[in-house]
Write an enzyme that holds these catalytic residues in place. Structure first.
Site, PDB file in Angstrom:
ATOM      1  N   GLU A 187      -0.972  -9.034  -0.551  1.00  0.00           N
ATOM      2  CA  GLU A 187      -2.398  -9.203  -0.233  1.00  0.00           C
ATOM      3  C   GLU A 187      -3.269  -9.113  -1.492  1.00  0.00           C
ATOM      4  O   GLU A 187      -4.237  -9.857  -1.647  1.00  0.00           O
ATOM      5  CB  GLU A 187      -2.809  -8.153   0.804  1.00  0.00           C
ATOM      6  CG  GLU A 187      -2.124  -8.398   2.143  1.00  0.00           C
ATOM      7  CD  GLU A 187      -2.216  -7.212   3.084  1.00  0.00           C
ATOM      8  OE1 GLU A 187      -1.713  -6.117   2.727  1.00  0.00           O
ATOM      9  OE2 GLU A 187      -2.788  -7.355   4.170  1.00  0.00           O
TER      10      GLU A 187
ATOM     11  N   GLY B  17       0.529  -4.805   0.939  1.00  0.00           N
ATOM     12  CA  GLY B  17      -0.684  -4.808   0.125  1.00  0.00           C
ATOM     13  C   GLY B  17      -0.488  -5.485  -1.230  1.00  0.00           C
ATOM     14  O   GLY B  17      -1.436  -6.001  -1.817  1.00  0.00           O
TER      15      GLY B  17
ATOM     16  N   GLU C  61       4.715  -5.092   7.069  1.00  0.00           N
ATOM     17  CA  GLU C  61       4.064  -3.977   7.761  1.00  0.00           C
ATOM     18  C   GLU C  61       4.615  -3.759   9.161  1.00  0.00           C
ATOM     19  O   GLU C  61       4.656  -2.647   9.674  1.00  0.00           O
ATOM     20  CB  GLU C  61       2.547  -4.207   7.835  1.00  0.00           C
ATOM     21  CG  GLU C  61       1.821  -4.091   6.492  1.00  0.00           C
ATOM     22  CD  GLU C  61       1.751  -5.398   5.712  1.00  0.00           C
ATOM     23  OE1 GLU C  61       2.504  -6.340   6.027  1.00  0.00           O
ATOM     24  OE2 GLU C  61       0.925  -5.471   4.775  1.00  0.00           O
TER      25      GLU C  61
ATOM     26  N   ALA D  91       0.863  -1.164   0.000  1.00  0.00           N
ATOM     27  CA  ALA D  91       0.000   0.000   0.000  1.00  0.00           C
ATOM     28  C   ALA D  91       0.907   1.224   0.000  1.00  0.00           C
ATOM     29  O   ALA D  91       2.077   1.137   0.401  1.00  0.00           O
ATOM     30  CB  ALA D  91      -0.871  -0.017   1.247  1.00  0.00           C
TER      31      ALA D  91
HETATM   32  N1  CAA Z   1       4.637   3.107  -0.683  1.00  0.00           N
HETATM   33  C1  CAA Z   1       5.059   4.270  -1.245  1.00  0.00           C
HETATM   34  N2  CAA Z   1       6.191   4.367  -1.960  1.00  0.00           N
HETATM   35  C2  CAA Z   1       6.934   3.273  -2.134  1.00  0.00           C
HETATM   36  C3  CAA Z   1       6.568   2.028  -1.575  1.00  0.00           C
HETATM   37  C4  CAA Z   1       5.357   1.963  -0.837  1.00  0.00           C
HETATM   38  N3  CAA Z   1       4.891   0.823  -0.310  1.00  0.00           N
HETATM   39  N4  CAA Z   1       7.521   1.117  -1.886  1.00  0.00           N
HETATM   40  C5  CAA Z   1       8.443   1.768  -2.628  1.00  0.00           C
HETATM   41  N5  CAA Z   1       8.092   3.063  -2.770  1.00  0.00           N
HETATM   42  C6  CAA Z   1       8.827   4.108  -3.483  1.00  0.00           C
HETATM   43  C7  CAA Z   1      10.051   4.563  -2.704  1.00  0.00           C
HETATM   44  O1  CAA Z   1       9.702   5.500  -1.729  1.00  0.00           O
HETATM   45  C8  CAA Z   1      10.899   5.127  -3.809  1.00  0.00           C
HETATM   46  O2  CAA Z   1      10.408   6.408  -4.126  1.00  0.00           O
HETATM   47  P1  CAA Z   1      11.438   7.667  -4.259  1.00  0.00           P
HETATM   48  O3  CAA Z   1      12.303   7.310  -5.432  1.00  0.00           O
HETATM   49  O4  CAA Z   1      10.540   8.834  -4.526  1.00  0.00           O
HETATM   50  O5  CAA Z   1      12.185   7.716  -2.995  1.00  0.00           O
HETATM   51  C9  CAA Z   1      10.592   4.226  -5.002  1.00  0.00           C
HETATM   52  O6  CAA Z   1       9.359   3.586  -4.688  1.00  0.00           O
HETATM   53  C10 CAA Z   1      11.642   3.149  -5.198  1.00  0.00           C
HETATM   54  O7  CAA Z   1      11.796   2.464  -3.978  1.00  0.00           O
HETATM   55  P2  CAA Z   1      13.222   2.183  -3.318  1.00  0.00           P
HETATM   56  O8  CAA Z   1      14.186   3.277  -3.626  1.00  0.00           O
HETATM   57  O9  CAA Z   1      12.993   1.893  -1.863  1.00  0.00           O
HETATM   58  O10 CAA Z   1      13.656   0.864  -4.112  1.00  0.00           O
HETATM   59  P3  CAA Z   1      14.642  -0.284  -3.628  1.00  0.00           P
HETATM   60  O11 CAA Z   1      14.887  -1.136  -4.812  1.00  0.00           O
HETATM   61  O12 CAA Z   1      15.807   0.280  -2.907  1.00  0.00           O
HETATM   62  O13 CAA Z   1      13.800  -1.129  -2.525  1.00  0.00           O
HETATM   63  C11 CAA Z   1      11.824  -2.237  -1.657  1.00  0.00           C
HETATM   64  C12 CAA Z   1      12.668  -1.866  -2.899  1.00  0.00           C
HETATM   65  C13 CAA Z   1      12.631  -3.217  -0.789  1.00  0.00           C
HETATM   66  C14 CAA Z   1      10.556  -2.889  -2.145  1.00  0.00           C
HETATM   67  C15 CAA Z   1      11.532  -0.954  -0.844  1.00  0.00           C
HETATM   68  O14 CAA Z   1      10.998   0.045  -1.728  1.00  0.00           O
HETATM   69  C16 CAA Z   1      10.546  -1.141   0.265  1.00  0.00           C
HETATM   70  O15 CAA Z   1      10.887  -1.680   1.313  1.00  0.00           O
HETATM   71  N6  CAA Z   1       9.266  -0.677   0.080  1.00  0.00           N
HETATM   72  C17 CAA Z   1       8.263  -0.713   1.101  1.00  0.00           C
HETATM   73  C18 CAA Z   1       7.726  -2.118   1.327  1.00  0.00           C
HETATM   74  C19 CAA Z   1       6.680  -2.105   2.407  1.00  0.00           C
HETATM   75  O16 CAA Z   1       6.944  -1.801   3.555  1.00  0.00           O
HETATM   76  N7  CAA Z   1       5.430  -2.459   2.050  1.00  0.00           N
HETATM   77  C20 CAA Z   1       4.324  -2.475   2.961  1.00  0.00           C
HETATM   78  C21 CAA Z   1       3.547  -1.191   2.858  1.00  0.00           C
HETATM   79  S1  CAA Z   1       2.293  -1.015   4.110  1.00  0.00           S
HETATM   80  C22 CAA Z   1       1.036  -1.986   3.548  1.00  0.00           C
HETATM   81  O17 CAA Z   1       1.080  -2.553   2.502  1.00  0.00           O
HETATM   82  C23 CAA Z   1      -0.137  -2.066   4.488  1.00  0.00           C
HETATM   83  C24 CAA Z   1      -1.136  -3.102   4.172  1.00  0.00           C
HETATM   84  O18 CAA Z   1      -1.341  -4.069   4.832  1.00  0.00           O
HETATM   85  C25 CAA Z   1      -1.959  -2.995   2.996  1.00  0.00           C
END
Ligand code: CAA
Length: 257
Positions: free
Chosen positions: A111, A108, A131, A65
């Site tokens: 999910e 998400g 999360e 998400a």
């Molecule tokens: N939400 C918003 N933006 C996101 C995102 C997310 N879930 N995941 C990645 N992005 C964005 C980053 O902020 C980044 O944007 P900027 O260039 O503007 O900074 C861009 O996508 C590229 O991401 P990274 O630079 O982090 O890429 P990476 O290759 O270094 O890492 C990754 C990849 C390991 C997937 C890392 O992006 C990451 O950990 N993302 C978050 C994963 C996460 O925590 N997901 C759970 C979200 S909460 C949720 O989903 C709740 C639920 O139950 C529904």
């Protein structure tokens, strides 16, 4: 209809929805939710479509998400909007939806893949419910669906440590139906969708409904439901056609009636 965050096309009788927010690794914000649901509704209503594939990019099916959209929200904001409840509308789609997952399917994203009817993974896929690393927990069904897919021990491991599992582990534990080379993922998923779409739609929809029923009811009730819908398929011309074609050693010509 013009979409901002997804690409929508058809391949034969398969509908294809591609999440398309590359700069955010396909993070699922409210626009994505609205657009995916609208595209699914259109395919559901389209008589030329028999199955749907939902996919992302090579790097990410969806990285979760949209954290930035949620970051400043208060409890009352989340509660009043019943945040994420909108995704439940996906469960109304009666045509099969295949998730074709390449790269990250996190939070998400994992999910959303689990809301589809089955998951085909590229060998580069990575699944996780991270999360907990954000101080929260799954909110789009992860704690419930992942547990049903992989059992308590592994679901606890995934939700409590936030670790990722690779495609091989996901196949071993039943999260995905098959793993294919990443370069062939879309072709394989579309091939599966086209195969499904070649069958009689009423039987496709009843197969889907019956398997889903197994998650919602007791074995006795599920078996009764299966038998009733099995009997009802004998009301369709396609049952006659399918069985006649077998006897006459020819391919069936289903007419969805
Ligand atoms: N939400 C918003 N933006 C996101 C995102 C997310 N879930 N995941 C990645 N992005 C964005 C980053 O902020 C980044 O944007 P900027 O260039 O503007 O900074 C861009 O996508 C590229 O991401 P990274 O630079 O982090 O890429 P990476 O290759 O270094 O890492 C990754 C990849 C390991 C997937 C890392 O992006 C990451 O950990 N993302 C978050 C994963 C996460 O925590 N997901 C759970 C979200 S909460 C949720 O989903 C709740 C639920 O139950 C529904």
């Amino acid at each position: 209809m013009a979409y901002e965050t997804i690409l929508v096309e058809t391949r034969g009788k398969a509908g294809l929805i591609t999440l398309n927010r590359p700069k955010a690794l396909n993070a699922l914000n409210s626009v994505v939710q609205k657009e995916v649901l609208a595209a699914l509704d259109r395919f559901e209503a389209d008589d030329n479509i028999g199955a749907i594939v939902l996919t992302g990019s090579e790097k990410a099916f969806a990285a979760g998400a949209d954290i930035k959209e949620m970051q400043e929200k208060s409890y009352i904001d989340m509660y009043k909007a019943d945040f994420f409840a909108g995704w439940d509308a996906m469960l109304r789609i009666r045509k099969p939806i295949i998730a074709a997952v390449s790269g990250y399917a996190l939070g998400g994203g994992c999910e959303l893949a689990m809301m589809c009817d089955f998951i085909i993974a590229g060998d580069n896929a990575k699944f996780g419910q991270p999360e907990i690393t954000l101080g929260v927990m799954p909110g789009m069904g992860g704690s419930q669906r992942l547990t049903r897919f992989v059992g308590k021990s592994k679901a606890m491991d995934m939700c409590l440590t936030g670790r990722m599992m690779d495609a091989a582990e996901a196949e071993r534990c039943g999260l995905v139906s098959r793993v294919v080379p990443a370069a062939e993922l879309l072709d394989e998923a579309l091939k599966a969708a086209e195969k499904i779409a070649s069958f009689s739609l009423p039987s496709v929809m009843m197969n889907k409904e019956a398997v889903n029923r197994a998650y919602e009811t007791t074995l006795t009730e599920g078996l009764r439901f299966e038998r009733r819908v099995f009997h009802s398929l004998f009301a369709f011309d396609d049952q006659k056609e399918g069985m006649a074609a077998f006897s006459e050693k020819r391919p069936p010509n289903f007419r969805n009636r």
